[in-house]
Motif scaffolding. Sequence first.
Motif, mmCIF file in Angstrom:
data_model
loop_
_atom_site.group_PDB
_atom_site.id
_atom_site.type_symbol
_atom_site.label_atom_id
_atom_site.label_comp_id
_atom_site.label_asym_id
_atom_site.label_seq_id
_atom_site.Cartn_x
_atom_site.Cartn_y
_atom_site.Cartn_z
ATOM 1 N N THR A 37 -14.614 -2.854 2.876
ATOM 2 C CA THR A 37 -14.208 -2.235 4.134
ATOM 3 C C THR A 37 -15.187 -1.121 4.482
ATOM 4 N N VAL A 38 -15.390 -0.928 5.785
ATOM 5 C CA VAL A 38 -16.164 0.206 6.296
ATOM 6 C C VAL A 38 -15.296 0.889 7.348
ATOM 7 N N ARG A 63 -4.789 -1.162 3.900
ATOM 8 C CA ARG A 63 -4.042 -2.420 3.927
ATOM 9 C C ARG A 63 -4.970 -3.610 3.714
ATOM 10 N N ALA A 64 -6.152 -3.573 4.355
ATOM 11 C CA ALA A 64 -7.117 -4.674 4.209
ATOM 12 C C ALA A 64 -7.626 -4.753 2.776
ATOM 13 N N ALA A 65 -7.961 -3.611 2.195
ATOM 14 C CA ALA A 65 -8.485 -3.597 0.824
ATOM 15 C C ALA A 65 -7.446 -4.099 -0.165
ATOM 16 N N MET A 66 -6.202 -3.666 -0.006
ATOM 17 C CA MET A 66 -5.137 -4.110 -0.907
ATOM 18 C C MET A 66 -4.832 -5.593 -0.739
ATOM 19 N N LYS A 120 -5.022 -11.358 7.388
ATOM 20 C CA LYS A 120 -6.312 -11.993 7.658
ATOM 21 C C LYS A 120 -7.438 -11.495 6.741
ATOM 22 N N ALA A 121 -7.184 -10.471 5.924
ATOM 23 C CA ALA A 121 -8.270 -9.710 5.299
ATOM 24 C C ALA A 121 -8.881 -10.331 4.054
ATOM 25 N N ARG A 122 -8.181 -11.230 3.373
ATOM 26 C CA ARG A 122 -8.686 -11.714 2.084
ATOM 27 C C ARG A 122 -10.091 -12.279 2.228
ATOM 28 N N SER A 128 0.820 -1.210 0.000
ATOM 29 C CA SER A 128 0.000 0.000 0.000
ATOM 30 C C SER A 128 0.851 1.256 0.000
ATOM 31 N N ARG A 129 0.304 2.290 -0.610
ATOM 32 C CA ARG A 129 0.902 3.612 -0.545
ATOM 33 C C ARG A 129 0.024 4.479 0.352
ATOM 34 N N LEU A 130 0.662 5.217 1.246
ATOM 35 C CA LEU A 130 -0.060 5.991 2.238
ATOM 36 C C LEU A 130 0.486 7.404 2.267
#
Length: 756
Positions: free
Chosen positions: A621-622, A612-615, A593-595, A565-567
């Motif tokens: 995500t909410v 990070r979760a979305a990537m 854990k996010a996939r 991710s880029r932040l």
Amino acid sequence: MSFETTENVYFATCPKGLEGLLATELQQLGGTSIRETIAGVYFEATLSIAYRVCLWSRLANKVLLPLGNFQVKSQEDLYEGVRAMPWHEHLSPTGSLLVDFVGTNDAIRNTQFGAVKVKDAIVDLLREFSGGERPSVAKRDPDLRVNARLSKDKAIISIDLSGESLHRRGYRLKQGSAPLKENLAAGILLRAGWPEVAAKGGALLDPMCGSGTLLIEAALMAADIAPGLLRVSFGFERWLNHSKDVWQDVRDEALARKEAGLAGALPEIRGYDADVRVIRAAEENIVSAELDHWLRVSRKELAEFKKPTHTALEFGLVISNPPYGERLGEVESLKILYAHLGERLRNEFQGWQAAVFTGNPELGKQMGLRSDKKYKFFNGTIASELLLFSIDSVAFVQSRVAQDARFGADVEERQKAEEQIAVENREQQAADLSNGARMLVNRLQKNFKQLDKWARKNDIRCYRLYDADMPEYAAAIDIYRGMAERGREEQLYVHVQEYAAPKSVDEDRAAQRFAEIEAAVPFALEVPASRISYKQRRRNKGTSQYEKVSERPQGDLITVVEGSSRLQINLWQYLDTGLFLDHRPVRDLIASKARDQRFLNLFCYTATASVRAAMAGAKFTVSVDMSNTYLNWARRNFALNGLSEARNRLEQADCLRWLEENTQQFDLILLDPPSFSNSKRMEDVLDIQRDHVALIHNAMRALSEGGTLIFSNNLRSFKLDNDALSAYEIKDITAQTIDQDFQRNTKIHQCWLITH
């Protein structure tokens, strides 16, 4: 008069900006004596050609047959002028009509009143002509549609041969929030050179296709399909001068061309969008257009946009109508979206053409590509631009986002000069250091040697270098390796945050120690002053608790990489930078854990964990926070990674109230509340020690069976009430979430995994 064999003057209307294209199209369809005017084109044609224009024009709104014009200086002038026309040649006394009236003057100040006057004149004439019978008014599907245009004191009365506007092809059953009209989409495709690309076998890809209008119009062109074939009716079909035989010949020819066009090999046409709802709408529209065997759409984030791998696509056209934003927060994140689109084009589509249509031309400057041509259009009332690009390295430029707010294009030269001066002055700087500053230099260099090796080995760009290791120099010093929006390469930045000195320390002595920190940091790390941010917490007189943080502009934002991710961080304007470094292992855990998980981020701050979760492949995500400043920052973080809000929802709300009202279930939840909050937007004061049990209970109600809640906070004295939470499985993972750079301060946070 025989309309079938005689050439008459017709007027085709169109959106402003399409007049030149429409004139060319009318000439290709057989029109003669063509004359452009604002928002329309006059042409001469037989009835057969007029029918052909109604069926084949991709650009016109209306095809009008003017019956006459006259001066209007009073209401009676309008009535008598219309009544003098031979309406019995056009409409049966038992038929129905509808009048469209456009324009006003001193005599006719209301279009509705003008329409009534025109209608009365036609009805009265036909009633006298028939001996008592009169036509009715039909707001839908009339036998005859009359167009009256009043400009200054001149009225033009016409028969509307098209009926409903020709841009309504009949295939669009559903649409997105800001759809392009079909004829504007066709104009964009023509200006972008799509017919020429298609003729050479090139592909068309739309990374933000919405409900699919550009895709469908592109396919209709490539397959030689008349855009009006799907329409239910035209305005001329119950006109008394309508020739069914002529119309049938025109229609039969179009059907034969459609059959031949679809029998050939159509070019690759694909569309993508991050919002599954508009993809469903696009699919329905494609089926309605009878093109579902040739067009493909799928849900895809802009971050994933690249050439399809199932076929060898050597060249083609990338076309898009990205959002252009109306609110400030939207525009700021859209700057990054456009920059990301430019990056995808540069990285994936060299040798292709690109066309970007935008209602905010300034956004196009963020793409880092020099446009070959620009065309002005109107999308309704919005002045818009079509930007055309040849995607080649010679067209690559630094995006407007990448330009420094104060120093312009010379900023890198300025930085190099600063660094050179720093090297030349190093001996003098060393001599000027106090004994305490020299000790701090030695500690910083020792830490840097150890931690930078560890960070590079673990691909960590941002870490804590120093955390009050020497009590007399009480500060947190963090390293950020990132790229400034004005820069072209990754550089080292330093963030220095002084801890508030105890009351027992003399203010003059505290100020002297901070001055020694300011001297030691650039010397020890060999970083110019322009890349060091100092934030000083100090006791002040009056009501202010801390001195005001830097006034350095928002333009000096830094982009850092964490995982995939880029932040975006801001070292200058706020006490915190937008990225909590101690939570790096927690964000890594979330990514692991996010996939395919539904992820909820409470007290989300700048939503770095959500990114990070979305990537990492989260289902969606909410992210919830009260601060609009932080949510707009989160929008920029999502845009920076090519992630849309379609599957990454941002909610401005009090998390306590939001949890109480929430009915949605999540598989992975991050609950990282502040230790204390009494924000004016909150109904209650949050005290995490007092309120954590109720907060966890409400979060667990939102957690699915088999899901995981990650609970964390930074209150050093915090004690988890295990007895009150005995219904859950609780695992303390604090030790695993303290990385090597925070080993000197293991009480920086506490963290637990909680499951049902």
